[in-house]
Design a protein around this motif. Structure first.
Motif, PDB file in Angstrom:
ATOM      1  N   GLU A   3      32.029  74.583   1.175  1.00 34.75           N
ATOM      2  CA  GLU A   3      30.725  73.969   0.959  1.00 34.75           C
ATOM      3  C   GLU A   3      30.492  72.829   1.943  1.00 34.75           C
ATOM      4  O   GLU A   3      29.387  72.649   2.447  1.00 34.75           O
ATOM      5  N   VAL A   4      31.535  72.084   2.228  1.00 36.48           N
ATOM      6  CA  VAL A   4      31.427  70.977   3.180  1.00 36.48           C
ATOM      7  C   VAL A   4      31.131  71.525   4.572  1.00 36.48           C
ATOM      8  O   VAL A   4      30.231  71.045   5.268  1.00 36.48           O
ATOM      9  N   TYR A   5      31.854  72.564   4.973  1.00 37.34           N
ATOM     10  CA  TYR A   5      31.635  73.162   6.286  1.00 37.34           C
ATOM     11  C   TYR A   5      30.249  73.782   6.379  1.00 37.34           C
ATOM     12  O   TYR A   5      29.586  73.686   7.413  1.00 37.34           O
ATOM     13  N   ALA A   6      29.802  74.424   5.305  1.00 38.18           N
ATOM     14  CA  ALA A   6      28.460  75.015   5.293  1.00 38.18           C
ATOM     15  C   ALA A   6      27.401  73.924   5.420  1.00 38.18           C
ATOM     16  O   ALA A   6      26.382  74.106   6.098  1.00 38.18           O
ATOM     17  N   PHE A   7      27.643  72.783   4.779  1.00 35.97           N
ATOM     18  CA  PHE A   7      26.722  71.659   4.895  1.00 35.97           C
ATOM     19  C   PHE A   7      26.653  71.162   6.335  1.00 35.97           C
ATOM     20  O   PHE A   7      25.565  70.929   6.869  1.00 35.97           O
ATOM     21  N   ILE A   8      27.802  71.031   6.961  1.00 33.73           N
ATOM     22  CA  ILE A   8      27.840  70.585   8.367  1.00 33.73           C
ATOM     23  C   ILE A   8      27.089  71.580   9.241  1.00 33.73           C
ATOM     24  O   ILE A   8      26.298  71.190  10.100  1.00 33.73           O
ATOM     25  N   GLU A   9      27.306  72.864   9.009  1.00 31.32           N
ATOM     26  CA  GLU A   9      26.619  73.908   9.773  1.00 31.32           C
ATOM     27  C   GLU A   9      25.104  73.781   9.616  1.00 31.32           C
ATOM     28  O   GLU A   9      24.355  73.883  10.584  1.00 31.32           O
ATOM     29  N   ALA A  10      24.662  73.547   8.391  1.00 30.83           N
ATOM     30  CA  ALA A  10      23.227  73.438   8.121  1.00 30.83           C
ATOM     31  C   ALA A  10      22.619  72.182   8.740  1.00 30.83           C
ATOM     32  O   ALA A  10      21.454  72.190   9.151  1.00 30.83           O
ATOM     33  N   GLU A  11      23.374  71.117   8.816  1.00 33.02           N
ATOM     34  CA  GLU A  11      22.856  69.834   9.286  1.00 33.02           C
ATOM     35  C   GLU A  11      23.123  69.546  10.755  1.00 33.02           C
ATOM     36  O   GLU A  11      22.672  68.534  11.283  1.00 33.02           O
ATOM     37  N   LEU A  19      29.780  63.158  13.973  1.00 29.11           N
ATOM     38  CA  LEU A  19      29.381  62.176  12.962  1.00 29.11           C
ATOM     39  C   LEU A  19      29.517  62.761  11.566  1.00 29.11           C
ATOM     40  O   LEU A  19      30.070  62.115  10.661  1.00 29.11           O
ATOM     41  N   LEU A  20      29.029  63.971  11.363  1.00 34.24           N
ATOM     42  CA  LEU A  20      29.121  64.605  10.047  1.00 34.24           C
ATOM     43  C   LEU A  20      30.571  64.758   9.607  1.00 34.24           C
ATOM     44  O   LEU A  20      30.913  64.480   8.451  1.00 34.24           O
ATOM     45  N   CYS A  21      31.410  65.199  10.526  1.00 31.47           N
ATOM     46  CA  CYS A  21      32.828  65.370  10.192  1.00 31.47           C
ATOM     47  C   CYS A  21      33.477  64.035   9.829  1.00 31.47           C
ATOM     48  O   CYS A  21      34.253  63.965   8.873  1.00 31.47           O
ATOM     49  N   ARG A  22      33.155  63.014  10.579  1.00 29.18           N
ATOM     50  CA  ARG A  22      33.730  61.695  10.299  1.00 29.18           C
ATOM     51  C   ARG A  22      33.265  61.197   8.927  1.00 29.18           C
ATOM     52  O   ARG A  22      34.066  60.714   8.119  1.00 29.18           O
ATOM     53  N   TYR A  32      35.255  73.832  13.303  1.00 27.97           N
ATOM     54  CA  TYR A  32      35.051  74.876  14.308  1.00 27.97           C
ATOM     55  C   TYR A  32      35.902  76.113  14.021  1.00 27.97           C
ATOM     56  O   TYR A  32      35.474  77.233  14.300  1.00 27.97           O
ATOM     57  N   ALA A  33      37.073  75.946  13.445  1.00 30.72           N
ATOM     58  CA  ALA A  33      37.892  77.094  13.051  1.00 30.72           C
ATOM     59  C   ALA A  33      37.204  77.864  11.929  1.00 30.72           C
ATOM     60  O   ALA A  33      37.165  79.104  11.938  1.00 30.72           O
ATOM     61  N   TRP A  34      36.636  77.146  10.978  1.00 31.82           N
ATOM     62  CA  TRP A  34      35.877  77.784   9.895  1.00 31.82           C
ATOM     63  C   TRP A  34      34.675  78.537  10.462  1.00 31.82           C
ATOM     64  O   TRP A  34      34.402  79.671  10.081  1.00 31.82           O
TER      65      TRP A  34
END
Length: 66
Positions: A3-11, A19-22, A32-34
């Motif tokens: 869900e976190v990775y999907a959020f980053i992808e969407a944003e 910034l999102l990852c931090r 990026y692996a996901w």
């Protein structure tokens, strides 16, 4: 975690991935692996859906209800 990775992808079009990852305390490399595995997961899901449909059809034909 997906869900976190999907959020980053969407944003990622609005904010930088770094910034999102931090802010979300995840490694950029993990995101990026996901992301790289997403195409494989999607293809596997499509194949599973096709197989489920074929099994359903065979079951209906075999039981004489179709």
């Amino acid at each position: 975690m997906s869900e976190v990775y999907a959020f980053i992808e969407a944003e990622k079009t609005t904010h930088h991935v770094a910034l999102l990852c931090r802010l979300l305390s995840v490694a950029r490399s993990s995101f990026y692996a996901w992301l790289a595995g997403e195409k494989t997961r999607r293809a596997r899901q499509v194949a599973d859906d096709v197989l489920a449909h074929e099994i359903t059809v065979l079951h209906l034909v075999g039981s004489g209800t179709a």
